[in-house]
Design a protein around this motif. Structure first.
Motif, PDB file in Angstrom:
ATOM      1  N   ASP A 116      48.672  42.804  50.344  1.00 12.02           N
ATOM      2  CA  ASP A 116      47.649  43.172  49.365  1.00 12.02           C
ATOM      3  C   ASP A 116      47.209  44.605  49.650  1.00 12.02           C
ATOM      4  O   ASP A 116      46.422  44.860  50.562  1.00 12.02           O
ATOM      5  CB  ASP A 116      46.468  42.206  49.457  1.00 12.02           C
ATOM      6  N   GLU A 143      39.261  40.629  38.808  1.00 10.31           N
ATOM      7  CA  GLU A 143      39.928  39.975  39.940  1.00 10.31           C
ATOM      8  C   GLU A 143      40.117  40.898  41.137  1.00 10.31           C
ATOM      9  O   GLU A 143      40.481  40.455  42.222  1.00 10.31           O
ATOM     10  CB  GLU A 143      41.293  39.433  39.509  1.00 10.31           C
ATOM     11  N   SER A 155      37.867  41.198  46.305  1.00 11.19           N
ATOM     12  CA  SER A 155      38.390  39.850  46.073  1.00 11.19           C
ATOM     13  C   SER A 155      39.752  39.760  46.740  1.00 11.19           C
ATOM     14  O   SER A 155      40.655  40.546  46.439  1.00 11.19           O
ATOM     15  CB  SER A 155      38.514  39.571  44.570  1.00 11.19           C
ATOM     16  N   ARG A 156      39.888  38.831  47.656  1.00 14.53           N
ATOM     17  CA  ARG A 156      41.134  38.705  48.400  1.00 14.53           C
ATOM     18  C   ARG A 156      42.065  37.722  47.708  1.00 14.53           C
ATOM     19  O   ARG A 156      41.621  36.749  47.094  1.00 14.53           O
ATOM     20  CB  ARG A 156      40.860  38.235  49.828  1.00 14.53           C
ATOM     21  N   LYS A 157      43.339  37.976  47.850  1.00 15.19           N
ATOM     22  CA  LYS A 157      44.359  37.090  47.303  1.00 15.19           C
ATOM     23  C   LYS A 157      44.701  36.018  48.330  1.00 15.19           C
ATOM     24  O   LYS A 157      45.348  36.294  49.341  1.00 15.19           O
ATOM     25  CB  LYS A 157      45.616  37.891  46.932  1.00 15.19           C
ATOM     26  N   ARG A 197      45.465  48.114  48.148  1.00 13.47           N
ATOM     27  CA  ARG A 197      44.529  48.444  47.089  1.00 13.47           C
ATOM     28  C   ARG A 197      43.889  49.804  47.338  1.00 13.47           C
ATOM     29  O   ARG A 197      43.560  50.160  48.471  1.00 13.47           O
ATOM     30  CB  ARG A 197      43.451  47.367  47.013  1.00 13.47           C
TER      31      ARG A 197
END
Length: 711
Positions: free
Chosen positions: A200, A668, A86-88, A202
């Protein structure tokens, strides 16, 4: 399949329309009487020939077009689950995939959809598939890195935006028999992501979480780098028994068998989380009934199983396992005139089949570490052995500690030991120095702690060539060791920052020439030095072990020092057996060849040997080989051959999973995406078919007038 999807696919029935259109072109010929025609022999009417399809290429093109339309209509409704991020706000992502390639990942995934128990993929295969799904969904501008969590943790691919390189790195990953190092792998992943331009960042952890430390703090991310553990189906569970050591002494074999604890049999996934919180675990949906039944009945992986010693297909000895077995060394008597290399094997089956067999060789006993310590200077107020011996026993390093009153004067006496620790010796006589130096040059590892007695060596005594120059003793000008220079001691090096001894030894510059300073005092003076000598190494510490001088021997960093010392002694050939993931170091050798030997077609006695070469790398000007698979290895060192064994790490048999923080499973961060879009490809195929139909029709129009003129 839903009703809407089925309705969209039923459009394919319209493929009959082109057939009808072509057949409708058939017409019956008008019959008119013509008397002279009776004189002509009858011929088949043309209408019968026109009842067949005239242009098969055009018909095939139109039929494929109808089928493509049906697929195009159903494509948005087709669903296929795959892992995705899931990308911001659609921003680029810097991703570090931590892939567990340890032994426990060879177990099968519980409750795999559409697969029988024996056909279910292994946890490693499922994790590798998930890694490909994640990296396959990356877009231009994203960065990816790959870290392997098998001990020791390794970087398989540094951060890169070249997505083709990521695919190649994943294709080269293979399972191993290593232990699990989750903490080390996560630290490496964070280091790879720091400093990247993507906001982002992760980490994706694909592991069964069985790192042998179920009571350790839960795995969690940091404020700047999130950690995501997406696949609960990989979480360790079930029961396993494995052979972690198999040795032979004369006509007797000793085999150590370890089985998982009973708590490991609880169903994995959400049920395990409930168990960690102290609640009664509910029945997990999709969990295999066998696992639940085993947990309820308290059955052990050792129940109904036996340990066999085999020579090829012949069973030379057998002993039944205790159903409550957790860890035990079993002894079996062997008949006379047995082959040199045998095989220990467990009957039956369990979660991991790869640890149920191990070669048996004459290992020559446990790793021998000689210790020369003066009890008068290193005594413990509460009694018991000196702190050094207590520390070695507490580490449980599978080594035999042999206290000696003094350093042996003859090389034959030293040859029985792989390592030697001497605390604050008042120098060595020339005879001892010669024998000790010769022992080190042949591959021995010595640890010398230097204190006030070492600086006051009598005339004729000294430390050369082990310690060139003069050893001096003086008050410590500054307290504490600089942790930044003590990386060899690991995280525990920070505990030496406040050590304040009464005094310390000072070395001449000659002692550090050609040597490596592993740690320094805060004023830059050497605290721990490693000096290579021939095929061996000498470690020098400028503090004695006396608790009256300092409390270094009571600190965790001292345990790290002893662990590294014993590991160095084992790697240099002091033991014929090491654990998978550890390394052999070949100092002083020029021609080194390492081969893994596998017996096929009848075992060690009758089968043929299949050899697999292991790469020998030069790292920091030292030749090293790190076997990742358990089994039998043959080493050729400057023409001299020897046989060694790589065993399964004992802590890898523990299938109790590590806890995970709730934030590491947050929705999320990503999840299973249930749709695919192949419509662009189907639409492109439709355009190609349309163009082909136009071409065929144009060719047909040109051909028709030509045939009419010819007729």
């Amino acid at each position: 399949m839903s009703f809407v999807t089925l309705g969209a696919l039923l459009v394919a029935l319209l493929v009959g329309a082109p057939v009808a259109a072509h057949l409708l072109r058939r017409r019956r010929a008008e019959e008119r009487p013509f008397p002279p025609a009776r004189l002509v022999p009858p011929t088949p009417p043309a209408a019968r020939r026109r009842s067949l399809l005239e242009d098969r290429a055009l018909f095939a093109t139109r039929a494929l077009s109808v089928l493509a339309l049906a697929v195009l209509g159903a494509t948005p409704l087709l669903r296929c689950s795959h892992l995705s991020l899931s990308r911001k706000a659609g921003a680029s992502v810097a991703l570090a995939v931590v892939l567990d390639d340890s032994l426990s990942m060879r177990a099968r995934v519980s409750g795999a959809r559409g697969a029988a128990a024996g056909d279910a993929p292994s946890r490693f295969e499922r994790a590798l598939e998930a890694a490909r799904e994640l990296t396959g969904g990356l877009a231009p501008g994203d960065a990816a890195a790959l870290v392997l969590a098998g001990a020791p943790a390794r970087v398989a691919l540094a951060s890169t935006t070249n997505l083709a390189a990521v695919a190649e790195a994943l294709a080269a990953v293979a399972p191993s028999d290593r232990a699990t190092d989750l903490d080390g792998a996560l630290d490496l992943a964070r280091d790879l992501l720091r400093g990247l331009p993507q906001r982002d960042k992760r980490i994706v952890l694909l592991s069964d979480l069985a790192d042998g430390a179920p009571g350790a703090p839960p795995l969690a991310g940091s404020p700047d780098i999130a950690t995501w553990v997406p696949l609960a189906e990989l979480e360790a569970g079930g029961e396993d028994c494995g052979i972690v050591r198999a040795e032979r002494s004369g006509q007797r074999a000793r085999v150590r068998v370890v089985c998982t604890a009973a708590a490991a049999a609880a169903p994995p996934g959400p049920a395990a989380a409930e168990r960690d919180r102290g609640a009664a675990p509910p029945a997990a949906a999709g969990a295999p009934a066998a696992a639940g039944a085993s947990a309820a009945a308290g059955a052990s992986a050792a129940a109904g199983r036996s340990l066999e010693v085999r020579a090829g297909d012949a069973v030379l000895g057998m002993v039944a396992l205790d159903p409550a077995l957790r860890a035990e060394e079993l002894a079996l008597d062997l008949p006379a005139e047995t082959p040199e290399i045998l095989t220990a094997a467990l009957t039956g089956s369990d979660a991991i089949a790869e640890d149920d067999r191990a070669p048996i060789i004459s290992a020559g006993g446990s790793l021998s570490i000689a210790v020369v310590v003066d009890p008068a200077t290193t005594h413990v107020e509460t009694g018991g052995p000196p702190p050094l011996e207590q520390a070695l026993a507490a580490l449980d390093l599978d080594a035999q500690i042999r206290p000696l009153p003094s350093v042996p004067e003859h090389a034959d006496e030293l040859a029985a030991h792989a390592g030697l620790i001497v605390d604050d010796a008042p120098g060595f006589t020339p005879e001892v120095r010669r024998s000790l130096a010769a022992w080190v040059e042949r591959g021995g590892v010595a640890l010398l702690t230097l204190g006030q007695r070492a600086a006051a060596a009598p005339l004729g005594a000294g430390f050369e060539p082990l310690v060139p120059g003069v050893v001096r003793w003086s008050a410590s000008p500054v307290p504490g060791v600089d942790p930044a220079t003590a990386g060899w001691l690991g995280p525990s090096a920070a505990g030496l920052a406040d050590v304040d001894p009464r005094g310390r030894a000072t070395l001449d510059p000659a002692a550090t020439e050609g040597a490596e300073v592993l740690a320094r005092w805060k004023d830059g003076a050497p605290f721990l030095v490693r000096r290579p000598l021939g095929r061996g190494v000498v470690l020098l510490m400028t503090l004695p072990l006396s608790t009256e001088e300092s409390d270094v021997a009571l600190r965790p960093a001292f345990l790290s020092l002893l662990d590294g010392f014993v590991g160095a002694a084992r790697a240099r050939g002091g033991a014929r057996r090491i654990a998978a993931g550890e390394a052999w170091t070949f100092d002083g050798y020029r021609d080194v060849k390492v081969e893994r030997v596998r017996y096929e077609g009848g075992g060690a006695a009758a089968g043929e040997r299949a050899r697999e070469a292991l790469p020998v790398l030069e790292i920091e000007r030292r030749l090293r080989a790190s076997p990742g698979l358990a089994g039998l290895y043959e080493l050729t060192l400057d023409g001299e051959r020897s046989v060694r064994v790589v065993s399964v790490p004992e802590r890898e048999i523990d299938l109790r999973p590590r806890r995970v923080a709730e934030g590491a499973r947050a929705a999320e961060l990503g999840g299973m995406s249930a749709s695919i879009d192949a419509s662009p490809y189907v639409a492109l195929a439709l355009l190609v078919l349309l163009a082909a139909e136009l071409v065929l029709r144009g060719v047909g129009w040109r051909r028709a007038p030509a045939e009419g003129q010819a007729g």
